[in-house]
Design a protein around this motif. Structure first.
Motif, mmCIF file in Angstrom:
data_model
loop_
_atom_site.group_PDB
_atom_site.id
_atom_site.type_symbol
_atom_site.label_atom_id
_atom_site.label_comp_id
_atom_site.label_asym_id
_atom_site.label_seq_id
_atom_site.Cartn_x
_atom_site.Cartn_y
_atom_site.Cartn_z
ATOM 1 N N ALA A 1 9.229 2.030 2.414
ATOM 2 C CA ALA A 1 8.261 3.024 1.950
ATOM 3 C C ALA A 1 7.552 3.683 3.132
ATOM 4 O O ALA A 1 7.272 4.890 3.115
ATOM 5 N N ARG A 2 7.271 2.903 4.172
ATOM 6 C CA ARG A 2 6.649 3.485 5.369
ATOM 7 C C ARG A 2 7.590 4.467 6.049
ATOM 8 O O ARG A 2 7.158 5.507 6.570
ATOM 9 N N ALA B 1 1.391 3.997 -2.951
ATOM 10 C CA ALA B 1 0.974 5.375 -2.690
ATOM 11 C C ALA B 1 2.078 6.366 -3.071
ATOM 12 O O ALA B 1 1.800 7.457 -3.580
ATOM 13 N N LEU B 2 3.328 5.989 -2.853
ATOM 14 C CA LEU B 2 4.425 6.878 -3.228
ATOM 15 C C LEU B 2 4.466 7.097 -4.734
ATOM 16 O O LEU B 2 4.806 8.179 -5.207
ATOM 17 N N LEU C 1 7.415 7.666 4.048
ATOM 18 C CA LEU C 1 6.194 8.419 4.320
ATOM 19 C C LEU C 1 6.257 9.084 5.684
ATOM 20 O O LEU C 1 5.929 10.277 5.825
ATOM 21 N N ALA C 2 6.691 8.333 6.705
ATOM 22 C CA ALA C 2 6.770 8.911 8.056
ATOM 23 C C ALA C 2 7.753 10.070 8.094
ATOM 24 O O ALA C 2 7.500 11.096 8.751
ATOM 25 N N CYS D 1 12.760 14.174 4.281
ATOM 26 C CA CYS D 1 13.104 12.814 3.881
ATOM 27 C C CYS D 1 14.316 12.877 2.960
ATOM 28 O O CYS D 1 14.195 12.890 1.739
ATOM 29 N N GLU E 1 8.071 -2.421 1.319
ATOM 30 C CA GLU E 1 6.968 -1.750 1.996
ATOM 31 C C GLU E 1 7.427 -1.107 3.306
ATOM 32 O O GLU E 1 7.003 0.013 3.637
ATOM 33 N N ARG E 2 8.309 -1.752 4.038
ATOM 34 C CA ARG E 2 8.792 -1.169 5.291
ATOM 35 C C ARG E 2 9.580 0.123 5.028
ATOM 36 O O ARG E 2 9.423 1.112 5.751
ATOM 37 N N LEU F 1 0.805 -1.222 0.000
ATOM 38 C CA LEU F 1 0.000 0.000 0.000
ATOM 39 C C LEU F 1 0.841 1.277 0.000
ATOM 40 O O LEU F 1 0.613 2.190 -0.795
ATOM 41 N N THR F 2 1.805 1.354 0.911
ATOM 42 C CA THR F 2 2.585 2.590 1.024
ATOM 43 C C THR F 2 3.480 2.787 -0.189
ATOM 44 O O THR F 2 3.598 3.900 -0.707
ATOM 45 N N ALA F 3 4.103 1.725 -0.648
ATOM 46 C CA ALA F 3 4.977 1.832 -1.811
ATOM 47 C C ALA F 3 4.202 2.291 -3.042
ATOM 48 O O ALA F 3 4.674 3.141 -3.807
#
Length: 222
Positions: A187-188, A109-110, A191-192, A199, A184-185, A105-107
């Motif tokens: 990517a999170r 979303a980027l 995002l954070a 970033c 995915e980790r 999901l996060t990857a």
């Protein structure tokens, strides 16, 4: 190889592939009928997930064996609609024995936000993922997708498919899964970090030092 040992190898591959799908589902990397996983059984035989089913609840007998043309040679189901993408990757990369396609999901979303692939933020990104390829949007399940991936496949073990998902290649299913989970980790983390205010990637020299410490060659200039 004897018929008995071939059958034993096939059973082992089926069990491992089903377990990989369950782990993908448990970690929210796929849902509903999303994603597909495959493994190379031999020069002209590939074990692949069936189309249109929730991969988190697969039975080993539901998997399908296809040849290099995509024709089903064993199994009663229909092979994944993304089979052409898998076969293109195997053809381009003889070293690849397993492929995981998921929808982290996060990857993803980027890619929707137009953020660069997070392959240089933390050491595990550099070592586990390597340079991430970013493929432009292509219609899933069509020849557009392998065509979009073709220039990237020889140079990347992890590819982001814009507004779609990700592809992780490996010498084993475990390696392909670990690359997808790490994507995915990381990517999170990206995002954070952006939500927290900044970033910034690791400098190229720091990435090369991380790779050297892990016994990997430095990255080629982009």
């Amino acid at each position: 190889m004897t018929r008995k040992s071939t059958a034993r190898s096939d059973r082992g591959a089926r069990a491992e592939l089903v377990e990989t799908c369950r782990r993908l589902h448990a970690r929210d990397l796929i849902g509903a009928g999303e994603g597909n996983v495959s493994v190379r059984l031999g020069p002209d035989r590939f074990l692949v997930t069936p189309s249109g089913v929730n991969k988190g609840y697969l039975a080993p007998g539901a998997l399908v064996v296809v040849d290099r043309t995509g024709a089903v040679v064993a199994g009663e189901g229909r092979a994944s609609t993304e089979l052409r993408m898998h076969l293109a990757a195997y053809a381009a990369r003889p070293d690849v024995l397993a492929i995981v396609h998921a929808h982290p999901l996060t990857a993803v979303a980027l890619t929707v936000a137009g953020v660069p692939p997070p392959d240089d933020l933390v050491p595990e990104a550099a070592v586990t993922l390597g340079p991430i390829g970013l493929a432009p949007f292509a219609t899933p399940g069509t020849d557009e997708l392998p065509a979009a991936l073709a220039p990237l496949l020889p140079h990347h073990d992890v590819l982001l498919l814009a507004r779609h998902g990700a592809l992780a290649l490996g010498r084993t299913l475990a390696e392909a899964f670990d690359r997808m989970e790490t994507l995915e980790r990381v990517a999170r983390i990206a995002l954070a970090a952006r939500l927290a205010g900044s970033c910034e990637p690791l400098p190229a020299a720091a990435v090369d030092r991380v790779l050297a410490a892990a016994g990997r060659p430095p990255r080629r200039p982009r």
